[in-house]
Design a protein around this motif. Sequence first.
Motif, mmCIF file in Angstrom:
data_model
loop_
_atom_site.group_PDB
_atom_site.id
_atom_site.type_symbol
_atom_site.label_atom_id
_atom_site.label_comp_id
_atom_site.label_asym_id
_atom_site.label_seq_id
_atom_site.Cartn_x
_atom_site.Cartn_y
_atom_site.Cartn_z
ATOM 1 N N ASP A 162 0.900 -1.147 -0.124
ATOM 2 C CA ASP A 162 0.147 -0.010 0.192
ATOM 3 C C ASP A 162 0.869 1.336 0.142
ATOM 4 O O ASP A 162 1.684 1.412 0.641
ATOM 5 C CB ASP A 162 -1.010 -0.190 1.193
ATOM 6 N N LYS A 163 0.898 2.031 -0.914
ATOM 7 C CA LYS A 163 1.355 3.559 -0.983
ATOM 8 C C LYS A 163 0.319 4.611 -0.732
ATOM 9 O O LYS A 163 0.313 5.541 -1.872
ATOM 10 C CB LYS A 163 2.064 3.448 -2.365
ATOM 11 N N ASP A 164 -0.384 4.749 0.055
ATOM 12 C CA ASP A 164 -1.454 5.672 0.543
ATOM 13 C C ASP A 164 -0.988 6.514 1.485
ATOM 14 O O ASP A 164 -0.600 6.065 2.621
ATOM 15 C CB ASP A 164 -2.701 4.888 0.696
ATOM 16 N N ALA A 165 -0.995 7.927 1.200
ATOM 17 C CA ALA A 165 -0.434 8.912 2.211
ATOM 18 C C ALA A 165 -1.080 8.707 3.560
ATOM 19 O O ALA A 165 -0.676 9.029 4.471
ATOM 20 C CB ALA A 165 0.159 10.321 1.452
ATOM 21 N N GLU A 166 -2.391 8.998 3.307
ATOM 22 C CA GLU A 166 -3.535 9.069 4.476
ATOM 23 C C GLU A 166 -3.043 7.943 5.355
ATOM 24 O O GLU A 166 -2.974 8.069 6.693
ATOM 25 C CB GLU A 166 -4.768 8.982 4.111
ATOM 26 N N SER A 167 -2.922 6.550 4.873
ATOM 27 C CA SER A 167 -2.774 5.479 5.724
ATOM 28 C C SER A 167 -1.457 5.672 6.570
ATOM 29 O O SER A 167 -1.271 5.473 7.544
ATOM 30 C CB SER A 167 -2.653 4.180 4.878
ATOM 31 N N SER A 168 -0.462 5.941 5.804
ATOM 32 C CA SER A 168 1.009 6.036 6.519
ATOM 33 C C SER A 168 0.744 7.477 7.491
ATOM 34 O O SER A 168 1.543 7.110 8.821
ATOM 35 C CB SER A 168 1.918 6.507 5.395
ATOM 36 N N TYR A 169 0.255 8.367 7.224
ATOM 37 C CA TYR A 169 0.101 9.537 8.195
ATOM 38 C C TYR A 169 -0.664 8.937 9.416
ATOM 39 O O TYR A 169 -0.121 9.272 10.606
ATOM 40 C CB TYR A 169 -0.610 10.759 7.645
ATOM 41 N N THR A 170 -1.723 8.359 9.189
ATOM 42 C CA THR A 170 -2.563 7.865 10.293
ATOM 43 C C THR A 170 -2.014 6.800 11.045
ATOM 44 O O THR A 170 -2.021 6.619 12.457
ATOM 45 C CB THR A 170 -3.969 7.379 9.812
ATOM 46 N N LEU A 171 -1.310 5.980 10.460
ATOM 47 C CA LEU A 171 -0.376 5.037 11.213
ATOM 48 C C LEU A 171 0.548 5.583 12.211
ATOM 49 O O LEU A 171 0.869 5.642 13.210
ATOM 50 C CB LEU A 171 0.513 3.831 10.202
ATOM 51 N N GLY A 172 1.137 6.807 11.758
ATOM 52 C CA GLY A 172 2.066 7.644 12.430
ATOM 53 C C GLY A 172 1.545 8.077 13.787
ATOM 54 O O GLY A 172 1.851 8.131 14.644
ATOM 55 N N ARG A 173 0.208 8.598 13.310
ATOM 56 C CA ARG A 173 -0.517 9.192 14.477
ATOM 57 C C ARG A 173 -0.927 8.136 15.392
ATOM 58 O O ARG A 173 -0.927 8.438 16.526
ATOM 59 C CB ARG A 173 -2.098 9.836 13.959
ATOM 60 N N THR A 174 -1.311 7.176 15.004
ATOM 61 C CA THR A 174 -1.495 5.694 15.946
ATOM 62 C C THR A 174 -0.403 5.441 16.905
ATOM 63 O O THR A 174 -0.502 5.320 18.016
ATOM 64 C CB THR A 174 -1.837 4.609 15.141
ATOM 65 N N TYR A 175 0.995 5.501 16.136
ATOM 66 C CA TYR A 175 2.048 5.318 17.326
ATOM 67 C C TYR A 175 2.252 6.408 18.242
ATOM 68 O O TYR A 175 2.693 6.063 19.186
ATOM 69 C CB TYR A 175 3.366 5.057 16.296
ATOM 70 N N LEU A 176 1.755 7.760 17.841
ATOM 71 C CA LEU A 176 1.901 8.677 18.742
ATOM 72 C C LEU A 176 0.858 8.444 19.792
ATOM 73 O O LEU A 176 1.136 8.665 20.929
ATOM 74 C CB LEU A 176 1.541 10.034 18.069
ATOM 75 N N GLU A 177 -0.330 8.020 19.575
ATOM 76 C CA GLU A 177 -1.017 7.857 20.708
ATOM 77 C C GLU A 177 -0.714 6.687 21.598
ATOM 78 O O GLU A 177 -1.090 6.716 22.749
ATOM 79 C CB GLU A 177 -2.516 7.512 20.025
ATOM 80 N N GLN A 195 7.473 10.433 7.513
ATOM 81 C CA GLN A 195 8.405 10.649 6.513
ATOM 82 C C GLN A 195 7.641 10.130 5.268
ATOM 83 O O GLN A 195 7.806 10.608 4.083
ATOM 84 C CB GLN A 195 9.866 10.030 6.868
ATOM 85 N N LYS A 196 7.430 8.736 5.437
ATOM 86 C CA LYS A 196 6.915 8.134 4.081
ATOM 87 C C LYS A 196 5.481 8.919 3.596
ATOM 88 O O LYS A 196 5.338 9.014 2.349
ATOM 89 C CB LYS A 196 6.263 6.715 4.595
ATOM 90 N N ALA A 197 4.490 9.282 4.614
ATOM 91 C CA ALA A 197 3.503 10.118 4.250
ATOM 92 C C ALA A 197 3.820 11.457 3.494
ATOM 93 O O ALA A 197 3.232 11.428 2.464
ATOM 94 C CB ALA A 197 2.485 10.265 5.457
ATOM 95 N N ILE A 198 4.581 12.088 3.912
ATOM 96 C CA ILE A 198 5.302 13.403 3.423
ATOM 97 C C ILE A 198 5.640 13.171 2.091
ATOM 98 O O ILE A 198 5.627 13.890 0.926
ATOM 99 C CB ILE A 198 5.916 14.103 4.443
ATOM 100 N N ALA A 199 6.501 12.237 1.789
ATOM 101 C CA ALA A 199 7.127 11.673 0.380
ATOM 102 C C ALA A 199 6.100 11.294 -0.637
ATOM 103 O O ALA A 199 6.314 11.638 -1.537
ATOM 104 C CB ALA A 199 8.163 10.467 0.633
ATOM 105 N N LEU A 200 5.069 10.869 -0.032
ATOM 106 C CA LEU A 200 3.970 10.360 -1.091
ATOM 107 C C LEU A 200 2.906 11.457 -1.345
ATOM 108 O O LEU A 200 2.315 11.694 -2.345
ATOM 109 C CB LEU A 200 2.919 9.500 -0.447
#
Length: 207
Positions: A109-124, A136-141
């Motif tokens: 999967d190369k979906d920016a929103e998914s990578s960003y939300t996974l990042g937010r999940t790790y923050l939680e 980083q991956k989300a911003i690159a996408l």
Amino acid sequence: KDFDKAIQFNPGFTDAYIANGRVNLEMRKIFIAVENFSKAYQLAPQNNEVIKELATLYFNNRQFQKAIELAQKCTSCDIPDRILGISYYHLEDYAKAVKFFQQAIDRGDKDAESSYTLGRTYLELENEKSAIPQFQKAIALDSTRYVWMYELALIYFNQNDFKNSVKYFDMATNAGYNKTNDFYENYGFAQLYSGDSENGVKTLNIL
């Protein structure tokens, strides 16, 4: 109109409800589309096509619990893991969110929103180190998301990695982030702590 006639002629005509639902989706008549797919689901609750369409509609309308419930009823449906991951994130079930995001990554999967939300999940989950590569991956996408860049700058700041913090503050600025007093304060101190005292003082003097 032909679809409407088919439904009137035979209320049990599942395919007509599906076709009518898709036409209304194209016309952005979301409420009517949901009605049509819901009727199709009542008539054919095992129809994978109907389940996928309805689950996606619920997801797009932020009805995350309904999206999950439908997805769980059809193990053979091709419902993207990102839908389940983002839905579980918004329902604050972070462990399940990580599970489905990881499955999406494993499938390429190369979906920016998914990578960003996974990042937010790790923050939680208070795991900033795992969040960073996802941001980083989300911003690159998607290099237009200046809010993501600002958030990553703050994460680096909290990690005492001030050079990377400055880097992403600069990226956010160049991408169009609306600089507030909070921005200038965080940016200025990141510059100071990274060794750029001259620019750090200039930035803090803006306040």
